[in-house]
Design a protein around this motif. Structure first.
Motif, PDB file in Angstrom:
ATOM      1  N   GLU A  98     -11.892  -1.204   9.679  1.00 17.51           N
ATOM      2  CA  GLU A  98     -10.802  -0.735  10.000  1.00 17.51           C
ATOM      3  C   GLU A  98      -9.362  -1.579   9.645  1.00 17.51           C
ATOM      4  OE1 GLU A  98     -11.958   4.010  10.800  1.00 17.51           O
ATOM      5  OE2 GLU A  98     -12.170   1.750  12.342  1.00 17.51           O
ATOM      6  N   ARG A  99      -9.832  -2.600  10.630  1.00 19.23           N
ATOM      7  CA  ARG A  99      -8.778  -3.774  11.487  1.00 19.23           C
ATOM      8  C   ARG A  99      -8.526  -4.581   9.929  1.00 19.23           C
ATOM      9  NH1 ARG A  99     -10.320  -6.512  17.017  1.00 19.23           N
ATOM     10  NH2 ARG A  99     -11.296  -4.414  18.435  1.00 19.23           N
ATOM     11  N   ARG A 100      -9.745  -5.035   9.038  1.00 17.41           N
ATOM     12  CA  ARG A 100      -8.801  -5.648   8.080  1.00 17.41           C
ATOM     13  C   ARG A 100      -8.332  -4.743   6.975  1.00 17.41           C
ATOM     14  NH1 ARG A 100     -14.508  -7.745   8.569  1.00 17.41           N
ATOM     15  NH2 ARG A 100     -15.056  -5.712   7.428  1.00 17.41           N
ATOM     16  N   GLU A 101      -8.342  -2.943   6.603  1.00 18.02           N
ATOM     17  CA  GLU A 101      -7.741  -2.601   6.673  1.00 18.02           C
ATOM     18  C   GLU A 101      -6.356  -2.238   7.046  1.00 18.02           C
ATOM     19  OE1 GLU A 101      -6.747  -0.574   2.947  1.00 18.02           O
ATOM     20  OE2 GLU A 101      -8.202  -1.805   3.326  1.00 18.02           O
ATOM     21  N   PHE A 102      -6.127  -1.960   8.218  1.00 11.66           N
ATOM     22  CA  PHE A 102      -4.646  -1.851   8.950  1.00 11.66           C
ATOM     23  C   PHE A 102      -3.866  -3.399   8.528  1.00 11.66           C
ATOM     24  CE2 PHE A 102      -2.059  -2.215  12.536  1.00 11.66           C
ATOM     25  CZ  PHE A 102      -1.449  -1.492  12.818  1.00 11.66           C
TER      26      PHE A 102
ATOM     27  N   ASP B 228      -8.045 -12.636   1.256  1.00  8.68           N
ATOM     28  CA  ASP B 228      -8.120 -12.059   3.163  1.00  8.68           C
ATOM     29  C   ASP B 228      -6.517 -13.432   3.324  1.00  8.68           C
ATOM     30  OD1 ASP B 228      -8.616  -9.793   3.466  1.00  8.68           O
ATOM     31  OD2 ASP B 228     -11.492 -10.796   3.771  1.00  8.68           O
ATOM     32  N   GLU B 229      -6.065 -14.206   3.029  1.00  8.12           N
ATOM     33  CA  GLU B 229      -4.767 -14.767   3.259  1.00  8.12           C
ATOM     34  C   GLU B 229      -3.975 -14.036   4.046  1.00  8.12           C
ATOM     35  OE1 GLU B 229      -4.279 -19.753   2.352  1.00  8.12           O
ATOM     36  OE2 GLU B 229      -3.953 -17.729   0.900  1.00  8.12           O
ATOM     37  N   LEU B 230      -2.767 -14.390   5.059  1.00 13.61           N
ATOM     38  CA  LEU B 230      -1.145 -14.001   5.231  1.00 13.61           C
ATOM     39  C   LEU B 230      -0.393 -14.376   4.960  1.00 13.61           C
ATOM     40  CD1 LEU B 230      -2.209 -11.780   8.223  1.00 13.61           C
ATOM     41  CD2 LEU B 230      -2.886 -10.543   5.878  1.00 13.61           C
TER      42      LEU B 230
ATOM     43  N   ALA C 148       1.179  -1.155  -0.034  1.00 13.15           N
ATOM     44  CA  ALA C 148       0.167  -0.023  -0.017  1.00 13.15           C
ATOM     45  C   ALA C 148       0.898   1.241  -0.142  1.00 13.15           C
ATOM     46  CB  ALA C 148      -0.900  -0.426   0.986  1.00 13.15           C
ATOM     47  N   PRO C 149       0.322   2.194  -0.570  1.00  9.42           N
ATOM     48  CA  PRO C 149       1.169   3.980  -1.020  1.00  9.42           C
ATOM     49  C   PRO C 149       1.151   3.862   1.054  1.00  9.42           C
ATOM     50  CG  PRO C 149      -0.282   3.912  -2.145  1.00  9.42           C
ATOM     51  CD  PRO C 149      -0.688   2.477  -1.910  1.00  9.42           C
ATOM     52  N   GLU C 150       0.080   4.560   1.247  1.00  6.72           N
ATOM     53  CA  GLU C 150      -0.061   4.861   2.552  1.00  6.72           C
ATOM     54  C   GLU C 150      -0.349   3.439   3.572  1.00  6.72           C
ATOM     55  OE1 GLU C 150       1.321   7.453   4.484  1.00  6.72           O
ATOM     56  OE2 GLU C 150       2.143   7.473   2.847  1.00  6.72           O
ATOM     57  N   PRO C 151       0.437   3.609   4.734  1.00  7.97           N
ATOM     58  CA  PRO C 151      -0.893   2.489   5.707  1.00  7.97           C
ATOM     59  C   PRO C 151      -1.671   3.221   6.251  1.00  7.97           C
ATOM     60  CG  PRO C 151       1.192   2.932   6.342  1.00  7.97           C
ATOM     61  CD  PRO C 151       1.472   3.969   5.085  1.00  7.97           C
TER      62      PRO C 151
ATOM     63  N   LYS D 188      -2.697 -23.002  15.795  1.00  7.13           N
ATOM     64  CA  LYS D 188      -2.868 -21.749  15.654  1.00  7.13           C
ATOM     65  C   LYS D 188      -2.166 -21.238  15.501  1.00  7.13           C
ATOM     66  CE  LYS D 188      -7.284 -22.962  15.737  1.00  7.13           C
ATOM     67  NZ  LYS D 188      -8.496 -22.725  15.453  1.00  7.13           N
ATOM     68  N   VAL D 189      -1.351 -19.940  14.737  1.00  6.74           N
ATOM     69  CA  VAL D 189      -1.060 -19.455  15.251  1.00  6.74           C
ATOM     70  C   VAL D 189      -0.992 -17.691  15.189  1.00  6.74           C
ATOM     71  CG1 VAL D 189       1.037 -20.340  13.101  1.00  6.74           C
ATOM     72  CG2 VAL D 189      -0.316 -18.451  13.058  1.00  6.74           C
ATOM     73  N   SER D 190      -0.518 -16.543  15.719  1.00  2.00           N
ATOM     74  CA  SER D 190      -0.800 -14.710  16.243  1.00  2.00           C
ATOM     75  C   SER D 190       0.105 -15.055  14.973  1.00  2.00           C
ATOM     76  CB  SER D 190      -0.618 -14.668  17.065  1.00  2.00           C
ATOM     77  OG  SER D 190       0.104 -15.634  18.111  1.00  2.00           O
ATOM     78  N   LEU D 191      -0.064 -13.370  14.257  1.00  2.00           N
ATOM     79  CA  LEU D 191       0.329 -12.249  13.828  1.00  2.00           C
ATOM     80  C   LEU D 191       0.561 -10.471  14.055  1.00  2.00           C
ATOM     81  CD1 LEU D 191      -0.503 -13.891  11.094  1.00  2.00           C
ATOM     82  CD2 LEU D 191       1.470 -12.736  10.546  1.00  2.00           C
ATOM     83  N   CYS D 192       0.951 -10.090  15.564  1.00  2.00           N
ATOM     84  CA  CYS D 192       0.810  -9.011  15.554  1.00  2.00           C
ATOM     85  C   CYS D 192       1.267  -7.924  14.742  1.00  2.00           C
ATOM     86  CB  CYS D 192       1.855  -8.784  17.088  1.00  2.00           C
ATOM     87  SG  CYS D 192       1.319  -7.625  18.262  1.00  2.00           S
ATOM     88  N   VAL D 193       0.421  -7.090  14.357  1.00  2.00           N
ATOM     89  CA  VAL D 193       0.890  -6.843  12.897  1.00  2.00           C
ATOM     90  C   VAL D 193       0.920  -5.256  13.878  1.00  2.00           C
ATOM     91  CG1 VAL D 193      -0.133  -5.469  10.944  1.00  2.00           C
ATOM     92  CG2 VAL D 193      -1.027  -8.041  11.204  1.00  2.00           C
ATOM     93  N   LEU D 194       2.134  -4.646  12.930  1.00  2.00           N
ATOM     94  CA  LEU D 194       3.385  -3.668  13.728  1.00  2.00           C
ATOM     95  C   LEU D 194       2.685  -2.435  12.688  1.00  2.00           C
ATOM     96  CD1 LEU D 194       6.502  -5.555  14.588  1.00  2.00           C
ATOM     97  CD2 LEU D 194       4.331  -5.097  16.509  1.00  2.00           C
ATOM     98  N   ASP D 195       2.284  -1.089  12.695  1.00  2.00           N
ATOM     99  CA  ASP D 195       2.230  -0.480  12.914  1.00  2.00           C
ATOM    100  C   ASP D 195       3.994   0.300  12.317  1.00  2.00           C
ATOM    101  OD1 ASP D 195       2.028   2.915  11.089  1.00  2.00           O
ATOM    102  OD2 ASP D 195       0.244   2.936  12.871  1.00  2.00           O
ATOM    103  N   GLU D 196       4.429   1.149  12.161  1.00  2.00           N
ATOM    104  CA  GLU D 196       6.053   1.598  11.672  1.00  2.00           C
ATOM    105  C   GLU D 196       6.208   2.762  12.419  1.00  2.00           C
ATOM    106  OE1 GLU D 196       7.597  -0.009   8.516  1.00  2.00           O
ATOM    107  OE2 GLU D 196       6.741  -1.873   8.162  1.00  2.00           O
ATOM    108  N   ARG D 197       4.801   3.710  12.335  1.00  2.00           N
ATOM    109  CA  ARG D 197       4.584   5.441  12.927  1.00  2.00           C
ATOM    110  C   ARG D 197       4.243   5.572  14.003  1.00  2.00           C
ATOM    111  NH1 ARG D 197       0.569   6.586   8.611  1.00  2.00           N
ATOM    112  NH2 ARG D 197      -0.270   4.334   9.250  1.00  2.00           N
TER     113      ARG D 197
END
Length: 184
Positions: free
Chosen positions: A22-26, A57-59, A6-9, A78-87
């Motif tokens: 918004e969670r899915r978009e994040f 919607d797969e990661l 994405a050009p902008e997160p 079962k796994v988890s991904l803690c998606v990080l915002d870099e800003r």
């Protein structure tokens, strides 16, 4: 189909919980996560990964077949991904997912091409594909397909000045199914 970087997160709101959409978009617009899974002993295993979202919607996470991330999928999906915002202000979104291992070498190459683009901030040219393919062969690269089923988010709350201490407040969030619709 792999989604491009994405050009902008997506920027999480700081005054409320994120809506389901918004969670899915994040998740779709960010690129790094802490990948976690249960271990037989000790606490959970965690490592920083680049992930590639798909149009369904797969990661997708690339790893070497001999690493713990790949080996665990045989025992526990079962796994988890803690998606990080870099800003700043820093925010995150926890994604819970069912995972399967995919040893399709062409997919591994596609994912590593996309990962390289996320690392550099620009797509890798097709002229690099043969080098990436050789690396995937040499490292026995596989892809972990993560299918999200729920999320957990906490809006970022920060002090911008020390005199704001009395204004600072926090609230709780909750686990929400991945495909929940936004409230009307």
């Amino acid at each position: 189909m792999l989604l491009p970087l994405a050009p902008e997160p997506y920027t999480a709101p700081t005054d409320r919980d994120m809506l389901p959409s918004e969670r899915r978009e994040f998740v779709r617009t960010h690129r790094t996560a802490v990948f976690g899974y249960r271990r037989r002993n000790d606490g959970p295993a965690m490592s920083i990964v680049y992930y590639i979202p798909t149009d369904d919607d797969e990661l997708l996470v690339s790893t070497m077949a001999g690493r713990g991330k790949a080996r665990i999928i045989e025992r526990d999906r079962k796994v988890s991904l803690c998606v990080l915002d870099e800003r700043w202000p820093f925010s995150y979104l926890q994604v819970y997912a069912d995972a399967v291992l995919d040893d399709d070498r062409d997919l591994a190459v596609d994912v590593m091409m996309a990962v390289a683009g996320r690392m550099s901030g620009q797509p890798l040219g097709e002229e690099a594909r043969s080098s990436v393919r050789a690396m995937c062969e040499r490292e026995h690269r596989v892809v972990i397909r993560c299918r999200p089923y729920s999320t957990f988010a906490t809006p970022p709350r920060h002090l911008h000045r020390n005199d704001q201490v009395e204004e600072l407040s926090h609230w709780v969030s909750g686990v929400m199914p991945w495909d929940t619709a936004d409230p009307a």
